[in-house]
Design an enzyme around this catalytic site. Structure first.
Site: not given
Ligand SMILES: Cc1cc2nc3c(=O)[nH]c(=O)nc-3n(C[C@H](O)[C@H](O)[C@H](O)COP(=O)(O)OP(=O)(O)OC[C@H]3O[C@@H](n4cnc5c(N)ncnc54)[C@H](O)[C@@H]3O)c2cc1C
Length: 480
Positions: A278, A385
């Site tokens: 991720e 997106w």
């Molecule tokens: C439509 C949409 C918009 C999003 N906008 C953003 C945004 O503006 N900022 C953002 O940080 N993330 C965004 N994400 C990706 C993801 O949803 C979030 O990073 C994640 O939900 C953050 O929660 P977490 O820190 O608990 O993630 P965890 O599951 O703990 O993952 C650890 C880290 O990995 C990174 N990560 C995880 N999934 C993704 C992903 N799909 N894409 C890029 N990085 C990821 C993040 O930095 C996250 O903190 C978006 C996803 C979607 C579908």
């Protein structure tokens, strides 16, 4: 006496593992932060991110002051202020962490020129990413366009270098100039919309460390299984800390590797892979933004420029307010409004409903997220997106359309998540929770729910919306 240097904080609001700080700390230094909304144009931080920034700057300011080098705050055009400040304090070098947003790259280029014209240098360090996008290419020499080969190739380069230590003492200027008080940056929202955020978040480096400790003490072990369940705290919640650079991705990488020790080369079979992969999605987003600066505005697949979107403000508004009548989507949008964050699985479902069933342009959804997410990040938001809309480089095929009812039943089977954020549905049995409009009248009565009054009927017929989306997609011709 050694010439002082300027340490320009931007999206690296931390002392630990901060290469720009370590370089500047070799001598006397003035740490500065400039709120420069004009340079960012439409991509200045949105409301939720400004709330975060306010508190993060407070934490950083306190940590720097405690070490002897208080943070100097300014507001205005960094392009003018930074070279002017460097000259005023006699700094030969300005240290900063590299940014990847197109507007920031352009601004850095101009500032580097202005400094060089005056015999000074802008020194940018790698800090927000594991690998500089400019230095990482596929075998063909071209940037990566697909996530899986990108992630595997990056993992194959091995673990990133170990994090740098946190300096305990800094040599501030003997007579630092007077900056602005934090309150005058006016970052907090006028309305008390963000009042609830503080119950969920502790912006700043200490908050990031505490969040990581909690994650490593429990959820990490079950991350692979629980990361898709929005009703439980199965993910790290580190995204806003990563966006603002309160924790470096390589510190996080090493902490996870240490928590899940395993000999051998890291790969998809490794215990740490579900989480690190991720983090590599984040890395891939930065790779895309660097190589495609139009990512936030224009579809990466050019033929999507002709897509027949059908913008309707009333539909967008219902979605933004969590009043679509589709419970998992509404729960997500309300979680976003209340906490400044939305679970990743629900981001995908909610985004898909907007761009597919409702045919609203992905840029409108991205703009709403930009304003309301505490983790709003130009690379991750734009890439995600585009991925959901099917117009990104490595996108889900457009015709793969999430059904929000089935997604809700699969990922929130007991309805914990929906009940938390859509309390008007709380008394519905799980069987009807994700499809209340199909519930018999007696079930609705027993749950005290008047559809259309307490909670809306769906704003779109899912089968019709799906067919409309597929027909719109068909107008683009055969997929490349
Ligand atoms: C439509 C949409 C918009 C999003 N906008 C953003 C945004 O503006 N900022 C953002 O940080 N993330 C965004 N994400 C990706 C993801 O949803 C979030 O990073 C994640 O939900 C953050 O929660 P977490 O820190 O608990 O993630 P965890 O599951 O703990 O993952 C650890 C880290 O990995 C990174 N990560 C995880 N999934 C993704 C992903 N799909 N894409 C890029 N990085 C990821 C993040 O930095 C996250 O903190 C978006 C996803 C979607 C579908």
């Amino acid at each position: 006496m050694t010439a002082p240097s300027l340490l320009w904080f931007r999206q690296d609001l931390r002392l630990a593992d901060n290469p720009a700080l370590m370089a500047a700390a070799a001598g006397p230094l003035l740490p500065v932060f400039v709120l420069d909304d004009q340079a960012a144009g439409g991509w200045a931080p949105g409301g939720a991110a400004r709330w975060w920034l306010h508190h993060s700057l407070a934490a950083l300011g306190a940590a720097l002051a405690a070490r002897g080098a208080p943070l100097f705050l300014l507001r205005g055009r960094a392009e003018i202020l930074i070279p002017g400040l460097a000259q005023a304090i006699g700094a030969k070098e300005v240290f900063a962490s590299r940014l990847y947003e197109p507007w920031a790259r352009e601004r850095d280029r101009r500032i580097a020129e202005a400094l060089a014209a005056d015999g000074r240098q802008l020194r940018l360090a790698t800090s927000a990413v594991l690998m500089e996008p400019a230095r990482f290419a596929a075998g063909s020499g071209k940037p990566y366009a697909v996530y899986t080969p990108f992630a595997r190739a990056l993992a194959a380069t091995g673990d990133p270098p170990s994090p740098l230590p946190t300096p305990t003492v800094l040599a501030g200027l003997p007579q630092p100039p007077d900056g602005l008080a934090l309150a005058t940056l006016d970052l907090l929202p006028r309305r008390d919309w963000a009042a609830g955020f503080a119950a969920h978040w502790q912006p700043g480096e200490a908050g990031a460390a505490a969040r990581l400790t909690g994650f490593l003490a429990g959820p990490i072990a079950a991350y692979g299984a629980a990361r898709n369940t929005p009703g439980v705290a199965g993910t790290s919640g580190l995204s806003p800390h990563l966006h603002w650079g309160e924790m470096s991705p390589r510190s996080l990488w090493h902490a996870v590797r240490a928590a899940l020790p395993q000999p051998g080369v890291l790969g998809p079979q490794s215990r740490a892979w579900p989480f690190l992969s991720e983090l590599l999605w984040r890395e891939f987003s930065y790779h895309l933004l660097w190589h495609h600066p139009s990512l936030p505005d224009a579809p990466l697949r050019p033929r999507f420029a002709e897509f027949p979107w059908a913008p309707k403000p009333a539909l967008l508004r219902a979605w933004q307010r969590g009043r679509t009548g589709l419970p998992i989507v509404d729960a997500g949008l309300r979680e976003l409004w209340q906490t400044g964050w939305m679970h990743n699985r629900v981001r995908m479902i909610a985004a898909s409903l907007l761009v597919k069933h409702l045919l609203q342009p992905w840029q409108d959804g991205a703009a709403w997220f930009w304003d309301t997410l505490v983790d709003a990040d130009l690379a991750a938001n734009s890439a995600s997106w585009q991925w959901v809309a099917g117009c990104g480089s490595d996108a889900a095929p457009y015709f793969r359309i999430f059904n929000p009812v089935l997604q809700g039943e699969k990922f929130d089977p007991a309805g914990d998540y929906v009940r938390r954020y859509v309390p008007e549905l709380a008394r519905l049995p799980a069987k009807w929770l994700h499809r209340p409009w199909e519930a018999p009248a007696a079930v609705l009565d027993a749950a005290g729910l008047r559809l259309g009054l307490d909670y809306p009927r769906p704003i779109v017929d899912l089968a019709e919306g799906r067919a409309r989306a597929l027909a719109a997609f068909a107008t683009l011709g055969t997929p490349a």
